[in-house]
Design a protein around this motif. Structure first.
Motif, PDB file in Angstrom:
ATOM      1  N   SER A  71       0.815  -1.222   0.000  1.00  0.00           N
ATOM      2  CA  SER A  71       0.000   0.000   0.000  1.00  0.00           C
ATOM      3  C   SER A  71       0.849   1.272   0.000  1.00  0.00           C
ATOM      4  O   SER A  71       0.319   2.373  -0.165  1.00  0.00           O
ATOM      5  N   TRP A  72       2.159   1.131   0.177  1.00  0.00           N
ATOM      6  CA  TRP A  72       3.058   2.279   0.192  1.00  0.00           C
ATOM      7  C   TRP A  72       4.040   2.292  -0.983  1.00  0.00           C
ATOM      8  O   TRP A  72       4.573   3.347  -1.342  1.00  0.00           O
ATOM      9  N   THR A  75       5.207   5.432  -6.558  1.00  0.00           N
ATOM     10  CA  THR A  75       5.409   6.878  -6.598  1.00  0.00           C
ATOM     11  C   THR A  75       4.424   7.568  -5.669  1.00  0.00           C
ATOM     12  O   THR A  75       3.252   7.205  -5.611  1.00  0.00           O
ATOM     13  N   ILE A  76       4.899   8.557  -4.937  1.00  0.00           N
ATOM     14  CA  ILE A  76       4.052   9.355  -4.063  1.00  0.00           C
ATOM     15  C   ILE A  76       4.084  10.798  -4.553  1.00  0.00           C
ATOM     16  O   ILE A  76       5.152  11.347  -4.844  1.00  0.00           O
ATOM     17  N   GLN A  77       2.909  11.378  -4.663  1.00  0.00           N
ATOM     18  CA  GLN A  77       2.768  12.737  -5.190  1.00  0.00           C
ATOM     19  C   GLN A  77       2.328  13.696  -4.091  1.00  0.00           C
ATOM     20  O   GLN A  77       1.463  13.367  -3.285  1.00  0.00           O
ATOM     21  N   TRP A  78       2.951  14.855  -4.064  1.00  0.00           N
ATOM     22  CA  TRP A  78       2.480  15.931  -3.185  1.00  0.00           C
ATOM     23  C   TRP A  78       2.065  17.102  -4.052  1.00  0.00           C
ATOM     24  O   TRP A  78       2.794  17.529  -4.944  1.00  0.00           O
ATOM     25  N   ILE A  79       0.860  17.598  -3.808  1.00  0.00           N
ATOM     26  CA  ILE A  79       0.341  18.748  -4.540  1.00  0.00           C
ATOM     27  C   ILE A  79       0.338  19.938  -3.599  1.00  0.00           C
ATOM     28  O   ILE A  79      -0.350  19.925  -2.564  1.00  0.00           O
ATOM     29  N   GLY A  80       1.115  20.948  -3.911  1.00  0.00           N
ATOM     30  CA  GLY A  80       1.155  22.125  -3.049  1.00  0.00           C
ATOM     31  C   GLY A  80       2.182  23.135  -3.513  1.00  0.00           C
ATOM     32  O   GLY A  80       3.042  22.849  -4.357  1.00  0.00           O
ATOM     33  N   THR A  81       2.082  24.319  -2.966  1.00  0.00           N
ATOM     34  CA  THR A  81       3.017  25.390  -3.271  1.00  0.00           C
ATOM     35  C   THR A  81       4.318  25.168  -2.526  1.00  0.00           C
ATOM     36  O   THR A  81       4.318  24.753  -1.372  1.00  0.00           O
ATOM     37  N   ILE A  95       8.067  11.717  -5.257  1.00  0.00           N
ATOM     38  CA  ILE A  95       9.146  10.946  -4.645  1.00  0.00           C
ATOM     39  C   ILE A  95       8.828   9.460  -4.858  1.00  0.00           C
ATOM     40  O   ILE A  95       7.739   9.110  -5.322  1.00  0.00           O
ATOM     41  N   GLY A  96       9.773   8.596  -4.503  1.00  0.00           N
ATOM     42  CA  GLY A  96       9.555   7.164  -4.696  1.00  0.00           C
ATOM     43  C   GLY A  96       9.761   6.375  -3.415  1.00  0.00           C
ATOM     44  O   GLY A  96      10.561   6.756  -2.556  1.00  0.00           O
ATOM     45  N   GLY A 194       3.742   8.793 -13.254  1.00  0.00           N
ATOM     46  CA  GLY A 194       2.353   8.403 -13.486  1.00  0.00           C
ATOM     47  C   GLY A 194       1.792   7.486 -12.421  1.00  0.00           C
ATOM     48  O   GLY A 194       2.523   6.749 -11.768  1.00  0.00           O
ATOM     49  N   ASN A 195       0.500   7.515 -12.227  1.00  0.00           N
ATOM     50  CA  ASN A 195      -0.224   6.602 -11.356  1.00  0.00           C
ATOM     51  C   ASN A 195       0.376   6.492  -9.950  1.00  0.00           C
ATOM     52  O   ASN A 195       0.807   5.422  -9.521  1.00  0.00           O
ATOM     53  N   PRO A 196       0.408   7.594  -9.200  1.00  0.00           N
ATOM     54  CA  PRO A 196       0.965   7.550  -7.841  1.00  0.00           C
ATOM     55  C   PRO A 196       0.140   6.653  -6.935  1.00  0.00           C
ATOM     56  O   PRO A 196      -1.076   6.581  -7.049  1.00  0.00           O
ATOM     57  N   ILE A 197       0.818   5.966  -6.033  1.00  0.00           N
ATOM     58  CA  ILE A 197       0.139   5.071  -5.094  1.00  0.00           C
ATOM     59  C   ILE A 197      -0.570   5.861  -4.006  1.00  0.00           C
ATOM     60  O   ILE A 197      -1.596   5.444  -3.467  1.00  0.00           O
TER      61      ILE A 197
END
Length: 231
Positions: A71-72, A75-81, A95-96, A194-197
């Motif tokens: 479940s971890w 790829t992990i995506q953060w959306i923010g300024t 990040i990965g 693509g396709n972040p977990i």
């Protein structure tokens, strides 16, 4: 009980990605504890800014780890300024997280240890030197050796030699693990966008809900099909 080693990495990403690594590490460790697993941090590489990490490597132990780790991983995506460049237009940072392949752990068997009696030298007086109380212990599968002359008792020196030999083999295994981490450093270069977990957003790092299960995908396909039939 299973053991998994996980690496969190910013790859060649900028300082924002290193900040994300530090935040994800906190959440990952919290999730580990909440699920009843144990962990130890094997490695942390600091980023250039305070509160950032280039990478972190964590060893996780527990039963039925596969689903939790799955479940971890990805790829992990953060959306923010950006917290470091306020006027930077980019708002998506990646990040990965990867599972590190482990070297096979060696369980030391005492039957594979041979002992050689030696005449003691050094402190201890003439009484020690008159007998072959020192011991050289060799673990044949790896070739590791230790010499023990702590006691006047050969039996006690053998017991001590076994413990020190186990520690020496264990340290060798840790060295191999560190080499394995170095060999897999190429993970830094292969982060997929693509396709972040998992997706996080905002400076408070709240999780954005994203379903990844097959069941949810089937439901969405059925919904899309019904909408097409209506049209």
């Amino acid at each position: 009980m299973k053991t998994k080693i996980i690496q969190i990495t910013a790859g060649r990403g900028p300082v924002e990605c290193c900040w994300v690594v530090a935040q994800v590490l906190k959440l990952f460790l919290e999730d580990i504890k909440n699920n009843g697993y144990t962990y130890s941090i094997l490695q942390r590489e600091k980023g250039f800014e305070n509160g950032t990490l280039q990478s972190a490597t964590i060893q996780v132990k527990g039963k039925e780890l596969d689903l939790f780790i799955a479940s971890w991983i990805g790829t992990i995506q953060w959306i923010g300024t950006s917290k470091f460049r306020k006027h930077h237009k980019r708002k998506n940072w990646f990040i990965g997280m990867y599972e590190v392949k482990q070297e096979q752990t060696i369980a030391i068997k005492e039957k594979d240890i041979s002992f050689q009696a030696m005449r003691s030298s050094g402190p201890g007086g003439q009484n020690v030197n008159k007998v072959n109380s020192a011991v050289r212990a060799t673990y044949h599968p790896t070739g590791d050796q230790v010499v023990v002359m702590d006691s006047r008792s050969q039996h006690q020196n053998k017991k001590t030699a076994i413990e020190r030999l186990k520690e020496k083999v264990h340290q060798s295994q840790l060295s191999k693990l560190q080499q394995s981490l170095s060999d897999q450093w190429e993970n830094h270069l292969n982060i997929q966008r693509g396709n972040p977990i998992r997706i996080f957003k905002g400076t408070d790092f709240k999780k954005k809900h994203k379903k990844q299960s097959y069941a949810s995908n089937r439901q969405q396909l059925k919904k899309d099909l019904r909408n097409e039939l209506k049209n």
